[in-house]
Design an enzyme around this catalytic site. Structure first.
Site, PDB file in Angstrom:
ATOM      1  N   ARG A   1      29.766  50.884  -5.992  1.00  0.00           N
ATOM      2  CA  ARG A   1      28.595  51.613  -6.483  1.00  0.00           C
ATOM      3  C   ARG A   1      27.840  50.779  -7.514  1.00  0.00           C
ATOM      4  NH1 ARG A   1      28.724  55.385  -9.632  1.00  0.00           N
ATOM      5  NH2 ARG A   1      30.777  55.037 -10.538  1.00  0.00           N
TER       6      ARG A   1
ATOM      7  N   GLN B   1      39.396  46.986  -3.394  1.00  0.00           N
ATOM      8  CA  GLN B   1      38.560  47.419  -4.509  1.00  0.00           C
ATOM      9  C   GLN B   1      38.009  46.197  -5.239  1.00  0.00           C
ATOM     10  OE1 GLN B   1      40.439  51.663  -5.752  1.00  0.00           O
ATOM     11  NE2 GLN B   1      41.524  49.904  -6.567  1.00  0.00           N
TER      12      GLN B   1
ATOM     13  N   ARG C   1      25.230  53.602   1.148  1.00  0.00           N
ATOM     14  CA  ARG C   1      25.942  54.811   0.742  1.00  0.00           C
ATOM     15  C   ARG C   1      24.947  55.862   0.243  1.00  0.00           C
ATOM     16  NH1 ARG C   1      30.846  54.978  -3.616  1.00  0.00           N
ATOM     17  NH2 ARG C   1      31.107  52.888  -2.773  1.00  0.00           N
TER      18      ARG C   1
ATOM     19  N   ASN D   1      29.733  44.828 -10.659  1.00  0.00           N
ATOM     20  CA  ASN D   1      30.102  44.283  -9.354  1.00  0.00           C
ATOM     21  C   ASN D   1      29.402  42.985  -8.982  1.00  0.00           C
ATOM     22  OD1 ASN D   1      32.105  46.152  -8.321  1.00  0.00           O
ATOM     23  ND2 ASN D   1      30.470  47.674  -8.325  1.00  0.00           N
TER      24      ASN D   1
ATOM     25  N   ARG E   1      67.445  51.303 -24.691  1.00  0.00           N
ATOM     26  CA  ARG E   1      66.957  49.960 -24.430  1.00  0.00           C
ATOM     27  C   ARG E   1      66.010  49.965 -23.225  1.00  0.00           C
ATOM     28  NH1 ARG E   1      71.759  45.970 -23.528  1.00  0.00           N
ATOM     29  NH2 ARG E   1      72.051  47.437 -21.803  1.00  0.00           N
TER      30      ARG E   1
END
Length: 223
Positions: free
Chosen positions: A10, A103, A70, A20, A157
């Site tokens: 986007r 991604q 989109r 991007n 631990r």
């Protein structure tokens, strides 16, 4: 039946403007995922970028990806990623069997990661696979100014902690049928464990970007 890669990107990033297309190691952030997909052409038949932003579209085309516009209705901050994946499949209307989600905010991936993952995916006849990494942190929550441990007891631990893993975002593989059910991963999705410093990179703000840039500067000689 084809296997495609989809890179959802986007415009309008708030924490890191024009994220991007911001240059990382000399090339736009989104280009790293495009080039990774194209370097795995023996697995991936076509590479698609889904975006609502003209500059991202131009960049994606320059680096050899196909672009899917989109719609604004699925480009909001709260819209799930699967909406973009489904929209791509609906628009290309081809015989697609597998979708690989890359991604752009995870630009660093081990060279052989996709090859290893896809071999497991096909050999085991899976419907979905994703990458995970071990969490070594002592986690808890704060209530009424008091810290309450979640995965350990005070004084325990670190090496004695029960192994926990997190979804690192580097790679997802899914059957097309799942995406048309508005899912990326099924309940039986295979968690591919990986122990690599690249899994610690997920770019959301300038600090993340600077960290990725630092790792790139060390990449050639170290990883």
């Amino acid at each position: 039946m084809k296997t495609i890669a989809i890179i959802p990107a986007r415009g309008g990033s708030k924490r890191l403007p024009k994220k991007n297309i911001k240059l990382l190691n000399g090339i736009p952030l989104i280009a790293h995922s495009i080039l990774y997909a194209k370097a795995n052409s023996s697995i991936i038949d076509e590479v698609y970028v889904s975006t609502d932003d003209q500059e991202i579209k131009d960049t994606a085309l320059k680096y050899g990806a196909k672009v899917i516009n989109r719609p604004a209705r699925i480009s909001g901050d709260l819209e799930p990623t699967v909406s973009a994946l489904r929209n791509v499949l609906e628009q290309i209307n081809n015989e697609i069997e597998n979708v690989i989600l890359l991604q752009p905010t995870n630009p660093l991936r081990p060279v052989d990661l996709l090859k290893e993952a896809f071999e497991i995916y096909t050999t085991k006849n899976l419907d979905s696979l994703f990458t995970v990494s071990k969490n070594h942190s002592k986690l808890g929550k704060i209530e009424n100014n008091k810290f309450i441990p979640s995965n350990y007891k005070i004084g325990q631990r670190s090496q004695d902690l029960e192994p926990l893993y997190y979804e690192n975002g580097l790679l997802y593989i899914s059957k097309t049928k799942l995406i048309f059910e508005d899912k990326i991963l099924s309940e039986n999705a295979f968690p591919l464990k990986m122990n690599h410093i690249f899994a610690t990179v997920d770019i959301d703000d300038q600090n993340d970007f600077d960290y990725a840039d630092y790792l790139f500067s060390k990449k050639q000689n170290t990883f």
